[in-house]
Design an enzyme around this catalytic site. Sequence first.
Site, PDB file in Angstrom:
ATOM      1  N   GLY A 154      43.868   9.221  56.103  1.00 58.55           N
ATOM      2  CA  GLY A 154      43.097   8.315  56.959  1.00 58.55           C
ATOM      3  C   GLY A 154      42.421   9.111  58.050  1.00 58.55           C
ATOM      4  N   ARG A 155      42.314   8.493  59.245  1.00 63.46           N
ATOM      5  CA  ARG A 155      41.638   9.178  60.362  1.00 63.46           C
ATOM      6  C   ARG A 155      42.311  10.514  60.657  1.00 63.46           C
ATOM      7  NH1 ARG A 155      41.511   3.398  62.273  1.00 63.46           N
ATOM      8  NH2 ARG A 155      43.741   3.713  62.136  1.00 63.46           N
ATOM      9  N   ILE A 156      43.647  10.490  60.883  1.00 64.61           N
ATOM     10  CA  ILE A 156      44.349  11.723  61.266  1.00 64.61           C
ATOM     11  C   ILE A 156      44.446  12.660  60.053  1.00 64.61           C
ATOM     12  CG2 ILE A 156      46.495  12.691  62.187  1.00 64.61           C
ATOM     13  CD1 ILE A 156      46.915   9.946  63.623  1.00 64.61           C
ATOM     14  N   ARG A 176      47.011   4.550  48.665  1.00 66.18           N
ATOM     15  CA  ARG A 176      47.096   3.441  47.716  1.00 66.18           C
ATOM     16  C   ARG A 176      45.932   3.444  46.732  1.00 66.18           C
ATOM     17  NH1 ARG A 176      48.048  -0.738  52.446  1.00 66.18           N
ATOM     18  NH2 ARG A 176      46.517   0.739  53.243  1.00 66.18           N
ATOM     19  N   ILE A 231      54.297  14.036  60.427  1.00 66.56           N
ATOM     20  CA  ILE A 231      53.683  13.676  61.715  1.00 66.56           C
ATOM     21  C   ILE A 231      53.420  12.159  61.714  1.00 66.56           C
ATOM     22  CG2 ILE A 231      51.303  14.110  60.962  1.00 66.56           C
ATOM     23  CD1 ILE A 231      52.534  15.317  64.352  1.00 66.56           C
ATOM     24  N   ARG A 233      55.592   8.786  60.276  1.00 62.58           N
ATOM     25  CA  ARG A 233      56.732   8.024  60.772  1.00 62.58           C
ATOM     26  C   ARG A 233      58.003   8.510  60.084  1.00 62.58           C
ATOM     27  NH1 ARG A 233      54.468   6.827  64.592  1.00 62.58           N
ATOM     28  NH2 ARG A 233      53.843   4.797  65.372  1.00 62.58           N
ATOM     29  N   ASP A 257      58.030  15.844  63.449  1.00 64.13           N
ATOM     30  CA  ASP A 257      57.739  15.313  64.786  1.00 64.13           C
ATOM     31  C   ASP A 257      58.333  13.919  64.945  1.00 64.13           C
ATOM     32  OD1 ASP A 257      56.363  15.332  67.364  1.00 64.13           O
ATOM     33  OD2 ASP A 257      54.964  13.870  66.502  1.00 64.13           O
ATOM     34  N   GLU A 262      64.897   7.591  65.930  1.00 66.30           N
ATOM     35  CA  GLU A 262      64.555   8.250  67.207  1.00 66.30           C
ATOM     36  C   GLU A 262      65.195   7.519  68.376  1.00 66.30           C
ATOM     37  OE1 GLU A 262      60.276   8.478  67.403  1.00 66.30           O
ATOM     38  OE2 GLU A 262      60.180   9.493  65.473  1.00 66.30           O
ATOM     39  N   HIS A 280      58.646  13.805  68.888  1.00 68.58           N
ATOM     40  CA  HIS A 280      57.548  12.832  68.750  1.00 68.58           C
ATOM     41  C   HIS A 280      56.460  13.061  69.822  1.00 68.58           C
ATOM     42  CE1 HIS A 280      56.565   8.516  67.213  1.00 68.58           C
ATOM     43  NE2 HIS A 280      55.452   9.157  67.554  1.00 68.58           N
TER      44      HIS A 280
HETATM   45  P1  NAP Z   1      44.818   5.366  59.173  1.00 65.66           P
HETATM   46  O1  NAP Z   1      43.439   5.858  59.458  1.00 65.66           O
HETATM   47  O2  NAP Z   1      45.014   3.912  58.934  1.00 65.66           O
HETATM   48  O3  NAP Z   1      45.353   6.189  57.901  1.00 65.66           O
HETATM   49  C1  NAP Z   1      46.506   5.836  57.225  1.00 65.66           C
HETATM   50  C2  NAP Z   1      46.401   6.376  55.806  1.00 65.66           C
HETATM   51  O4  NAP Z   1      47.602   6.081  55.117  1.00 65.66           O
HETATM   52  C3  NAP Z   1      45.261   5.783  55.011  1.00 65.66           C
HETATM   53  O5  NAP Z   1      44.543   6.812  54.417  1.00 65.66           O
HETATM   54  C4  NAP Z   1      45.903   4.915  53.949  1.00 65.66           C
HETATM   55  O6  NAP Z   1      45.214   5.101  52.740  1.00 65.66           O
HETATM   56  C5  NAP Z   1      47.312   5.472  53.858  1.00 65.66           C
HETATM   57  N1  NAP Z   1      48.253   4.386  53.645  1.00 65.66           N
HETATM   58  C6  NAP Z   1      48.398   3.280  54.354  1.00 65.66           C
HETATM   59  N2  NAP Z   1      49.374   2.506  53.857  1.00 65.66           N
HETATM   60  C7  NAP Z   1      49.834   3.150  52.793  1.00 65.66           C
HETATM   61  C8  NAP Z   1      50.814   2.848  51.847  1.00 65.66           C
HETATM   62  N3  NAP Z   1      51.524   1.716  51.916  1.00 65.66           N
HETATM   63  N4  NAP Z   1      51.054   3.723  50.856  1.00 65.66           N
HETATM   64  C9  NAP Z   1      50.334   4.853  50.790  1.00 65.66           C
HETATM   65  N5  NAP Z   1      49.372   5.182  51.674  1.00 65.66           N
HETATM   66  C10 NAP Z   1      49.127   4.345  52.646  1.00 65.66           C
HETATM   67  O7  NAP Z   1      45.799   5.758  60.343  1.00 65.66           O
HETATM   68  P2  NAP Z   1      45.780   7.052  61.285  1.00 65.66           P
HETATM   69  O8  NAP Z   1      45.035   6.755  62.519  1.00 65.66           O
HETATM   70  O9  NAP Z   1      45.367   8.224  60.465  1.00 65.66           O
HETATM   71  O10 NAP Z   1      47.354   7.129  61.638  1.00 65.66           O
HETATM   72  C11 NAP Z   1      48.288   7.332  60.601  1.00 65.66           C
HETATM   73  C12 NAP Z   1      49.717   7.210  61.080  1.00 65.66           C
HETATM   74  O11 NAP Z   1      50.079   8.362  61.836  1.00 65.66           O
HETATM   75  C13 NAP Z   1      50.029   6.055  62.029  1.00 65.66           C
HETATM   76  O12 NAP Z   1      50.226   4.841  61.328  1.00 65.66           O
HETATM   77  C14 NAP Z   1      51.282   6.523  62.753  1.00 65.66           C
HETATM   78  O13 NAP Z   1      52.438   6.073  62.066  1.00 65.66           O
HETATM   79  C15 NAP Z   1      51.194   8.027  62.652  1.00 65.66           C
HETATM   80  N6  NAP Z   1      50.999   8.641  63.980  1.00 65.66           N
HETATM   81  C16 NAP Z   1      51.961   9.475  64.482  1.00 65.66           C
HETATM   82  C17 NAP Z   1      51.775  10.070  65.701  1.00 65.66           C
HETATM   83  C18 NAP Z   1      52.795  10.995  66.285  1.00 65.66           C
HETATM   84  O14 NAP Z   1      52.851  11.145  67.500  1.00 65.66           O
HETATM   85  N7  NAP Z   1      53.596  11.655  65.470  1.00 65.66           N
HETATM   86  C19 NAP Z   1      50.625   9.813  66.448  1.00 65.66           C
HETATM   87  C20 NAP Z   1      49.683   8.977  65.917  1.00 65.66           C
HETATM   88  C21 NAP Z   1      49.877   8.394  64.668  1.00 65.66           C
HETATM   89  P3  NAP Z   1      45.084   3.892  51.698  1.00 65.66           P
HETATM   90  O15 NAP Z   1      44.561   2.719  52.474  1.00 65.66           O
HETATM   91  O16 NAP Z   1      44.145   4.403  50.658  1.00 65.66           O
HETATM   92  O17 NAP Z   1      46.460   3.688  51.179  1.00 65.66           O
HETATM   93  C1  8YV Z   2      52.868   7.584  70.272  1.00 66.36           C
HETATM   94  C2  8YV Z   2      52.326   7.267  67.803  1.00 66.36           C
HETATM   95  O1  8YV Z   2      53.797   8.591  70.520  1.00 66.36           O
HETATM   96  O2  8YV Z   2      50.178   6.357  67.956  1.00 66.36           O
HETATM   97  C3  8YV Z   2      51.235   6.401  67.324  1.00 66.36           C
HETATM   98  O3  8YV Z   2      51.412   5.765  66.273  1.00 66.36           O
HETATM   99  O4  8YV Z   2      53.318   7.434  67.149  1.00 66.36           O
HETATM  100  C4  8YV Z   2      52.184   8.038  69.054  1.00 66.36           C
HETATM  101  O5  8YV Z   2      50.874   8.302  69.386  1.00 66.36           O
HETATM  102  C5  8YV Z   2      53.615   6.331  70.331  1.00 66.36           C
HETATM  103  O6  8YV Z   2      52.855   5.259  70.004  1.00 66.36           O
HETATM  104  C6  8YV Z   2      54.187   6.174  71.724  1.00 66.36           C
HETATM  105  O7  8YV Z   2      54.881   5.034  71.864  1.00 66.36           O
END
Ligand code: NAP
Ligand code: 8YV
Length: 317
Positions: A154-156, A176, A231, A233, A257, A262, A280
């Site tokens: 996705g975006r990240i 998916r 990175i 969940r 991360d 957690e 995290h």
């Molecule tokens: P996004 O743009 O919505 O991207 C999510 C990707 O995951 C999409 O490409 C989607 O592709 C795929 N996906 C969604 N549901 C799925 C499923 N059930 N099975 C397989 N693939 C699936 O979101 P993003 O902005 O990149 O953020 C992604 C995730 O990173 C967040 O939801 C969050 O949990 C995590 N995150 C973590 C941190 C941190 O601090 N560690 C910070 C920010 C975000 P399809 O639609 O083709 O399935």
């Molecule tokens: C934050 C995140 O650490 O955006 C998310 O999905 O996991 C992180 O950017 C979290 O939301 C802070 O509560």
Amino acid sequence: MSSIDILMPRPMLPIVQEQLDAKFTVHRLYEAENPETLLQEVGDRIRGVAMSFAPVNKALLDKIPNAEIVSSFGVGYDHVNVDDCIAANVMVTHTPDVLTEEVADTAFGLLLMTVRELGQAETWLRSGNWENKGPFPLTGATLQGRTMGIFGLGRIGKAIARRAEAFGLDIHYHGRSRQDGVDYPYHASLKDLAHACDTLMIVAPGGVETEHSVNTEVLEALGPNGIVINIGRGSVIDEAALIEALEQGTIYGAGLDVFEHEPRVPEALLKLERVTVLPHVGSASQATRNAMGQRVVDNLTSWFETGKAVSPVPEMG
Ligand code: NAP
Ligand code: 8YV
């Protein structure tokens, strides 16, 4: 708007608190001697919720029957039961985009740390080993020649892919569905993705659909040179299976991360040598967290001024 009551279940950044205090009447659940009593007193008046990682579900929504919007901090919103919100006619918003590049930077840093054991090398120096014992041992793994499989392009995921391309890595992905306009090889199953690569970058959302999707089978498919970076969940990985795979040498190493429970991280994971752990911190710079906080405020303000949110979650249509 000061007549509008907002519930804040947990503390939020000063940038959020100050602006919400100036615009709305904010009820801080975490400051109440008895949160249930506070909810009984003000629940009917609450029209919006501002929160970070606090669970939102029918049980809470029933206590705030006039809520219109839940403004969540963070792009991932697996702590919010969106079906319950839709049933209660409550808008749900999150904070995408403003954190994308920061999280991708952290993911890549975590990958480099893990493959080249940079955290361990620093500990070696700081503990006097360089002077007393000699050079840090050569790392068994290298980034060069690796193939990265991205789970969640996705975006990240795409921002990580751009960085990986610059480092000369081959990139494959799983989600998916196959994405139009994306040239990286697509794999319809996570196991097939793991077979095709040696570096699994997890950046998919949490929730029931992805829970424990990285399991023993997937880790076996990744193989003994395999590195897992999470990175996304913690719930996406079966943590017990990951620990076993690391202990048995089924995979080479892991950089994490995020964790299943957690801030608790299993002792067994911390004991493993080729594991890098971060608390995290994917988005955790002041600038990025403030941008996320501003989005929480903007979603609420826009909703109550115009009836439209800035960044609703996709399920809101
Ligand atoms: P996004 O743009 O919505 O991207 C999510 C990707 O995951 C999409 O490409 C989607 O592709 C795929 N996906 C969604 N549901 C799925 C499923 N059930 N099975 C397989 N693939 C699936 O979101 P993003 O902005 O990149 O953020 C992604 C995730 O990173 C967040 O939801 C969050 O949990 C995590 N995150 C973590 C941190 C941190 O601090 N560690 C910070 C920010 C975000 P399809 O639609 O083709 O399935
Ligand atoms: C934050 C995140 O650490 O955006 C998310 O999905 O996991 C992180 O950017 C979290 O939301 C802070 O509560």
